[in-house]
Design a protein around this motif. Structure first.
Motif, PDB file in Angstrom:
ATOM      1  N   PHE A  83     -24.157  21.817  -5.150  1.00 10.54           N
ATOM      2  CA  PHE A  83     -24.014  20.684  -4.250  1.00 10.54           C
ATOM      3  C   PHE A  83     -23.547  21.154  -2.882  1.00 10.54           C
ATOM      4  CE2 PHE A  83     -23.490  18.037  -8.195  1.00 10.54           C
ATOM      5  CZ  PHE A  83     -24.598  17.239  -7.976  1.00 10.54           C
ATOM      6  N   ASP A  92     -22.171  19.701   0.974  1.00 11.33           N
ATOM      7  CA  ASP A  92     -21.505  18.559   1.607  1.00 11.33           C
ATOM      8  C   ASP A  92     -21.760  18.634   3.110  1.00 11.33           C
ATOM      9  OD1 ASP A  92     -20.034  17.154  -0.629  1.00 11.33           O
ATOM     10  OD2 ASP A  92     -19.284  19.189  -0.906  1.00 11.33           O
ATOM     11  N   ASN A 141     -27.940  18.085  -1.376  1.00 11.59           N
ATOM     12  CA  ASN A 141     -26.847  17.492  -0.633  1.00 11.59           C
ATOM     13  C   ASN A 141     -26.177  16.454  -1.531  1.00 11.59           C
ATOM     14  OD1 ASN A 141     -25.119  16.953   1.485  1.00 11.59           O
ATOM     15  ND2 ASN A 141     -26.574  15.661   2.596  1.00 11.59           N
ATOM     16  N   ARG A 142     -24.874  16.569  -1.720  1.00  9.76           N
ATOM     17  CA  ARG A 142     -24.184  15.686  -2.670  1.00  9.76           C
ATOM     18  C   ARG A 142     -24.396  14.215  -2.325  1.00  9.76           C
ATOM     19  NH1 ARG A 142     -19.853  17.501  -5.690  1.00  9.76           N
ATOM     20  NH2 ARG A 142     -19.422  19.050  -4.057  1.00  9.76           N
ATOM     21  N   MET A 171     -27.535  12.945  -3.917  1.00 11.69           N
ATOM     22  CA  MET A 171     -27.387  12.665  -5.346  1.00 11.69           C
ATOM     23  C   MET A 171     -26.702  11.316  -5.548  1.00 11.69           C
ATOM     24  SD  MET A 171     -28.123  14.161  -8.260  1.00 11.69           S
ATOM     25  CE  MET A 171     -28.029  13.301  -9.824  1.00 11.69           C
ATOM     26  N   ILE A 183     -26.017  18.971 -13.967  1.00 10.79           N
ATOM     27  CA  ILE A 183     -24.626  19.051 -13.518  1.00 10.79           C
ATOM     28  C   ILE A 183     -23.744  19.719 -14.567  1.00 10.79           C
ATOM     29  CG2 ILE A 183     -22.596  17.668 -12.896  1.00 10.79           C
ATOM     30  CD1 ILE A 183     -24.536  15.602 -11.705  1.00 10.79           C
TER      31      ILE A 183
END
Length: 282
Positions: free
Chosen positions: A151, A153, A115-116, A119, A143
């Motif tokens: 990722f 959201d 989940n962004r 991070m 990345i």
């Protein structure tokens, strides 16, 4: 072929007990397992969480790691006929020290699903040092490699599917970016819920130091509000047949209450059952 979830034993940790249930058994040392989860039956194996890097790194949190040869991730996977390079996706409930410590053992064409918001939270300095530098730096390096990271959201999209029968949802508790991994099994929906729940017995069944009916107790380690954490636990109890926390044995749920503790494969035989409201040893 139906999806099955196999519990991987990454070793134990020893730490102060009230870390797990707020204000409960303060000052006592408690030893708990650290689990990962292998999902089989799809097009390829999928892994949830990779455990902690080594025993020494746990000392940065004044905890004791108890990880031995059998607990090494390659040995745990081998018990199910799986090699590191066979894993297509690694999903992380969140990125704390005991969840994401072995990602660097996997090739860059194994996609780590995050989940962004988690991070972002991991590098914010909040809850440091629960996000150790070597683990997070490795994820940052991923990345810049094609397909090495995916990722999500989840706060904006809601659920996102990873493979057929497996999807991720925002957890709404523990860390700002924690996510639950949902697996559609032959016996119902199973939720790998990370650290939203630490202790099935003391937070839900016996719910120590809580007066109201069916009111879960919170953990001693969260960045969300107590109300948000309680709501996240209630959501789990009302939406899933199996709950799989990382530091306790799985639970089977019916009508919002724990009714049994399955074996270590989900779905699997019910080896123990609970009368409603009776205490059950964790």
């Amino acid at each position: 072929m139906a999806l099955t979830i196999h519990v991987l034993d990454y070793g134990d940790i020893e730490l102060e007990a009230s870390f797990f249930v707020l204000g409960h058994n303060c000052g006592r040392v408690r030893r708990v397992p650290v689990y990962g989860f292998l999902i089989l039956g799809g097009a390829y194996p999928v892994l949830v969480d990779t455990g902690y890097r080594d025993n020494a790194i746990m000392e940065s949190l004044n905890m004791r790691g108890l990880q031995y040869h059998d607990n090494m991730i390659e040995n745990q996977l081998a018990k199910h006929g799986v090699k590191l390079g066979d894993i297509r996706y690694i999903m992380h409930t969140h990125l704390h020290i005991d969840h994401a410590g072995k990602d660097d053992q996997f090739p860059m064409n194994t996609t780590v699903v995050l989940n962004r918001r988690e991070m972002e939270f991991s590098v914010s300095g909040i809850m440091y040092p629960q996000y150790p530098k070597p683990d997070i730096i490795h994820l940052v390096e991923r990345i810049y490699e094609p397909e090495a990271v995916r990722f999500l959201d989840l706060e904006l999209t809601g659920a996102e599917e990873i493979i057929p029968g497996v999807w991720c949802e925002p957890a709404g508790a523990h860390t700002e970016g924690s996510m639950n991994v949902i697996v559609e099994t032959a016996e119902g929906l199973a939720c790998i819920c990370g650290d939203v729940i630490y202790d099935i017995n003391d937070q839900i069944i016996d719910h120590v130091r809580v007066n109201n009916w069916m009111e879960p107790q919170v953990t001693g380690n969260h960045s969300s509000t107590k109300r948000a954490e309680k709501a996240a636990i209630k959501k789990l109890l009302n939406n899933y047949t199996f709950l799989l926390p990382v530091h306790d044995r799985p639970a089977r749920v019916e009508h919002g209450q724990v009714v049994g503790r399955p074996g270590m494969t989900v779905p699997g035989p019910m080896v123990e059952t609970l009368p409603k409201r009776d205490w059950f040893p964790a």
